[in-house]
Design a protein around this motif. Structure first.
Motif, PDB file in Angstrom:
ATOM      1  N   ARG A  89      -4.856   0.721   0.940  1.00  0.00           N
ATOM      2  CA  ARG A  89      -5.693  -0.419   0.548  1.00  0.00           C
ATOM      3  C   ARG A  89      -5.990  -1.249   1.789  1.00  0.00           C
ATOM      4  NH1 ARG A  89      -6.269  -3.086  -5.056  1.00  0.00           N
ATOM      5  NH2 ARG A  89      -8.063  -4.321  -4.533  1.00  0.00           N
ATOM      6  N   MET A  90      -7.250  -1.487   2.019  1.00  0.00           N
ATOM      7  CA  MET A  90      -7.696  -2.307   3.145  1.00  0.00           C
ATOM      8  C   MET A  90      -8.537  -3.432   2.566  1.00  0.00           C
ATOM      9  SD  MET A  90      -8.641   0.571   5.932  1.00  0.00           S
ATOM     10  CE  MET A  90      -7.476   1.837   6.376  1.00  0.00           C
ATOM     11  N   GLY A  91      -7.894  -4.566   2.320  1.00  0.00           N
ATOM     12  CA  GLY A  91      -8.585  -5.648   1.634  1.00  0.00           C
ATOM     13  C   GLY A  91      -8.863  -5.234   0.210  1.00  0.00           C
ATOM     14  N   ARG A  92     -10.135  -5.233  -0.172  1.00  0.00           N
ATOM     15  CA  ARG A  92     -10.533  -4.824  -1.526  1.00  0.00           C
ATOM     16  C   ARG A  92     -10.895  -3.343  -1.608  1.00  0.00           C
ATOM     17  NH1 ARG A  92     -15.171  -8.463  -3.530  1.00  0.00           N
ATOM     18  NH2 ARG A  92     -14.677  -7.375  -5.445  1.00  0.00           N
ATOM     19  N   LEU A  93     -10.866  -2.653  -0.471  1.00  0.00           N
ATOM     20  CA  LEU A  93     -11.299  -1.257  -0.421  1.00  0.00           C
ATOM     21  C   LEU A  93     -10.120  -0.296  -0.372  1.00  0.00           C
ATOM     22  CD1 LEU A  93     -14.071  -1.622   2.309  1.00  0.00           C
ATOM     23  CD2 LEU A  93     -14.364  -1.677  -0.172  1.00  0.00           C
ATOM     24  N   TRP A  94     -10.301   0.871  -0.972  1.00  0.00           N
ATOM     25  CA  TRP A  94      -9.351   1.967  -0.843  1.00  0.00           C
ATOM     26  C   TRP A  94      -9.907   2.941   0.184  1.00  0.00           C
ATOM     27  CZ3 TRP A  94      -4.629   1.932  -2.829  1.00  0.00           C
ATOM     28  CH2 TRP A  94      -4.372   1.111  -3.915  1.00  0.00           C
ATOM     29  N   LYS A  95      -9.034   3.412   1.073  1.00  0.00           N
ATOM     30  CA  LYS A  95      -9.428   4.380   2.094  1.00  0.00           C
ATOM     31  C   LYS A  95      -8.461   5.554   2.070  1.00  0.00           C
ATOM     32  CE  LYS A  95     -12.876   2.091   3.854  1.00  0.00           C
ATOM     33  NZ  LYS A  95     -14.219   2.628   3.997  1.00  0.00           N
ATOM     34  N   PHE A  96      -8.932   6.697   2.542  1.00  0.00           N
ATOM     35  CA  PHE A  96      -8.180   7.944   2.448  1.00  0.00           C
ATOM     36  C   PHE A  96      -8.267   8.722   3.751  1.00  0.00           C
ATOM     37  CE2 PHE A  96     -10.076   6.657  -1.479  1.00  0.00           C
ATOM     38  CZ  PHE A  96      -9.051   6.768  -2.399  1.00  0.00           C
ATOM     39  N   ARG A  97      -7.180   9.418   4.066  1.00  0.00           N
ATOM     40  CA  ARG A  97      -7.164  10.400   5.143  1.00  0.00           C
ATOM     41  C   ARG A  97      -7.320  11.758   4.482  1.00  0.00           C
ATOM     42  NH1 ARG A  97      -7.945   8.770  10.279  1.00  0.00           N
ATOM     43  NH2 ARG A  97      -6.496   7.166  10.900  1.00  0.00           N
ATOM     44  N   LYS A  98      -8.331  12.493   4.889  1.00  0.00           N
ATOM     45  CA  LYS A  98      -8.625  13.793   4.292  1.00  0.00           C
ATOM     46  C   LYS A  98      -7.402  14.707   4.340  1.00  0.00           C
ATOM     47  CE  LYS A  98     -11.772  17.670   5.015  1.00  0.00           C
ATOM     48  NZ  LYS A  98     -10.872  18.583   5.703  1.00  0.00           N
ATOM     49  N   GLU A  99      -6.691  14.711   5.464  1.00  0.00           N
ATOM     50  CA  GLU A  99      -5.531  15.589   5.630  1.00  0.00           C
ATOM     51  C   GLU A  99      -4.418  15.245   4.630  1.00  0.00           C
ATOM     52  OE1 GLU A  99      -6.797  13.660   8.152  1.00  0.00           O
ATOM     53  OE2 GLU A  99      -8.064  15.236   9.011  1.00  0.00           O
ATOM     54  N   GLU A 100      -4.197  13.956   4.378  1.00  0.00           N
ATOM     55  CA  GLU A 100      -3.176  13.534   3.419  1.00  0.00           C
ATOM     56  C   GLU A 100      -3.543  13.975   2.002  1.00  0.00           C
ATOM     57  OE1 GLU A 100      -2.771   9.294   3.777  1.00  0.00           O
ATOM     58  OE2 GLU A 100      -1.724   9.436   5.697  1.00  0.00           O
ATOM     59  N   VAL A 101      -4.807  13.814   1.657  1.00  0.00           N
ATOM     60  CA  VAL A 101      -5.269  14.203   0.319  1.00  0.00           C
ATOM     61  C   VAL A 101      -5.204  15.723   0.164  1.00  0.00           C
ATOM     62  CG1 VAL A 101      -7.210  14.181  -1.290  1.00  0.00           C
ATOM     63  CG2 VAL A 101      -6.668  12.129   0.040  1.00  0.00           C
ATOM     64  N   ASP A 102      -5.598  16.459   1.197  1.00  0.00           N
ATOM     65  CA  ASP A 102      -5.510  17.924   1.143  1.00  0.00           C
ATOM     66  C   ASP A 102      -4.076  18.377   0.878  1.00  0.00           C
ATOM     67  OD1 ASP A 102      -8.216  18.380   1.605  1.00  0.00           O
ATOM     68  OD2 ASP A 102      -7.974  18.670   3.758  1.00  0.00           O
ATOM     69  N   GLU A 103      -3.122  17.800   1.578  1.00  0.00           N
ATOM     70  CA  GLU A 103      -1.712  18.165   1.410  1.00  0.00           C
ATOM     71  C   GLU A 103      -1.220  17.796   0.011  1.00  0.00           C
ATOM     72  OE1 GLU A 103       1.753  19.965   2.172  1.00  0.00           O
ATOM     73  OE2 GLU A 103      -0.029  20.012   3.448  1.00  0.00           O
ATOM     74  N   TRP A 104      -1.633  16.634  -0.478  1.00  0.00           N
ATOM     75  CA  TRP A 104      -1.260  16.186  -1.826  1.00  0.00           C
ATOM     76  C   TRP A 104      -1.772  17.158  -2.881  1.00  0.00           C
ATOM     77  CZ3 TRP A 104      -4.560  14.067  -5.700  1.00  0.00           C
ATOM     78  CH2 TRP A 104      -3.910  13.458  -6.763  1.00  0.00           C
ATOM     79  N   VAL A 105      -3.014  17.599  -2.737  1.00  0.00           N
ATOM     80  CA  VAL A 105      -3.590  18.561  -3.686  1.00  0.00           C
ATOM     81  C   VAL A 105      -2.842  19.890  -3.600  1.00  0.00           C
ATOM     82  CG1 VAL A 105      -5.650  19.938  -4.234  1.00  0.00           C
ATOM     83  CG2 VAL A 105      -5.878  17.488  -3.742  1.00  0.00           C
TER      84      VAL A 105
END
Length: 70
Positions: A35-51
């Motif tokens: 969470r960056m202020g009101r926005l959500w941000k993602f690292r592609k590599e983290e999401v890939d590993e999570w999936v």
């Protein structure tokens, strides 16, 4: 390759899901997000590993060892 933070819309498009599903996965499935202020941000590599490790899977193992559908 460019290493940058992805927005909700970008990660939804990358995964082929709706943005509402992204918000649901953040709250219910601990999708890796920042969470960056009101926005959500993602690292592609983290999401890939999570999936890859089953984070987006609809089934879950309960205490008895049986899979339960969510």
């Amino acid at each position: 390759m460019e290493d940058r933070w992805l927005s909700v819309d970008e990660i939804a498009a990358y995964l082929g899901i709706k943005r509402d599903t992204v918000y649901k996965w953040i709250s219910e499935k601990q999708m890796p997000s920042h969470r960056m202020g009101r926005l959500w941000k993602f690292r592609k590599e983290e999401v890939d590993e999570w999936v890859k490790t089953g984070g987006a899977d609809n089934s879950r193992i309960d205490d008895s060892g049986k899979a339960e559908k969510r």
